[in-house]
Design an enzyme around this catalytic site. Structure first.
Site, PDB file in Angstrom:
ATOM      1  N   SER A 140       3.635  -0.317  -0.876  1.00 11.73           N
ATOM      2  CA  SER A 140       4.084   0.920  -1.512  1.00 11.73           C
ATOM      3  C   SER A 140       4.427   1.921  -0.412  1.00 11.73           C
ATOM      4  O   SER A 140       3.884   1.840   0.698  1.00 11.73           O
ATOM      5  CB  SER A 140       2.960   1.483  -2.395  1.00 11.73           C
ATOM      6  OG  SER A 140       3.252   2.798  -2.820  1.00 11.73           O
ATOM      7  N   TYR A 151      -5.883   3.975  -2.678  1.00 10.10           N
ATOM      8  CA  TYR A 151      -4.670   3.196  -2.954  1.00 10.10           C
ATOM      9  C   TYR A 151      -3.799   3.163  -1.707  1.00 10.10           C
ATOM     10  O   TYR A 151      -3.325   2.102  -1.285  1.00 10.10           O
ATOM     11  CB  TYR A 151      -3.908   3.804  -4.133  1.00 10.10           C
ATOM     12  CG  TYR A 151      -2.669   3.025  -4.505  1.00 10.10           C
ATOM     13  CD1 TYR A 151      -2.762   1.853  -5.261  1.00 10.10           C
ATOM     14  CD2 TYR A 151      -1.402   3.458  -4.121  1.00 10.10           C
ATOM     15  CE1 TYR A 151      -1.627   1.133  -5.607  1.00 10.10           C
ATOM     16  CE2 TYR A 151      -0.265   2.742  -4.468  1.00 10.10           C
ATOM     17  CZ  TYR A 151      -0.380   1.587  -5.210  1.00 10.10           C
ATOM     18  OH  TYR A 151       0.750   0.867  -5.542  1.00 10.10           O
TER      19      TYR A 151
END
Length: 257
Positions: A144, A154
């Site tokens: 990401s 994350y």
């Protein structure tokens, strides 16, 4: 010698929706047989049947929870089967946590870390054994743009996956195995809905379509690139993230619907 697309098999995790389903579709469209991995057996079977009908390829399914040892072991066993080689691995399965680290239950954080880091590492290790022996293979790790930003655990997990992919591509490309970290930004999938996140926190221009993310990711992996960042806007954002203060590039705070 590299197999022809008609005899090549790709295994995709998180394959029932979003980016994973689009990887399965585009790889099937190219003529690859597919192994679809996710938790929902009914959705897997429906997706496999649709791909077989539409593209005349073979589609297997493995219903597995990749935060659990048994689920990971089932996929490792499939990757390690010398009679049915997997030439392309797409580590796509992922989840998000809406709240901050201190607010989350630590068991949730451990499952989150296992899925994004531990599972991806185990499956990559299993796939590499046959790929290196054949001196041919492709691995795509869906990371990401958060890997470049300070956005909690994350981002930390995706940063690990990005760094791991860069190193693996450098180390194994000379042995015929291409490894790419695909780093999309906000993408229209079920991911944010499952988190319960209000998608309005990000402006419309920041949202991508899964079709483009996958198309560019596959092309970059074919070219041997270690990192694929779809669209010029997100390429510029990752450049800015390296030079601007962290508080300016952290991105919008998450909020519930």
């Amino acid at each position: 010698m590299t197999s022809t697309p008609q005899t090549t098999t790709a295994l995709i995790t998180g394959a029932t929706a979003g980016i994973g389903a689009e990887f399965a579709r585009q790889l099937a469209e190219q003529g690859h047989n597919v192994v679809l991995v996710a938790r929902d057996a009914a959705r897997l079977q429906a997706g496999a049947a649709e791909l077989e009908k539409r593209y005349s390829i073979r589609a297997e399914v493995i219903a597995a929870d990749l935060t659990e040892d048994d689920g990971v072991a089932a996929v490792v066993a499939r990757l390690a089967d010398p009679a049915r080689p997997v030439e392309i691995l797409v580590n796509n399965a992922g989840t998000g946590l809406l709240h901050s680290f201190a607010e989350n239950d630590i068991a949730e954080e451990k499952r989150h870390l296992r899925l994004h880091v531990g599972t991806a590492m185990e499956l990559t290790h299993a796939a590499l054994q046959g790929m290196l022996a054949r001196r041919s293979g492709r691995i795509i790790n869906v990371a990401s743009v958060a890997a470049f930003l300070p956005r909690g655990t994350y981002s930390a997990a995706k940063a690990w996956l990005l760094s791991f992919s860069r190193w693996a591509n450098l180390d194994y490309a000379r042995q015929g195995v291409r490894v790419t970290a695909v780093c999309p930004g906000f993408t229209h999938t079920e991911f944010h809905d499952r988190m319960g996140m209000d998608k309005a926190v990000a402006p419309r221009w920041m949202w991508l379509q899964a079709e483009r993310v996958v198309r560019e990711g596959l092309a970059d992996n074919e070219r041997g690139k270690a990192v694929s960042i779809p669209t010029r806007r997100y390429k510029l954002l990752t450049v800015a993230a390296r030079i601007l203060p962290a508080r300016l590039v952290a991105g919008p705070p998450r909020r519930t619907k």
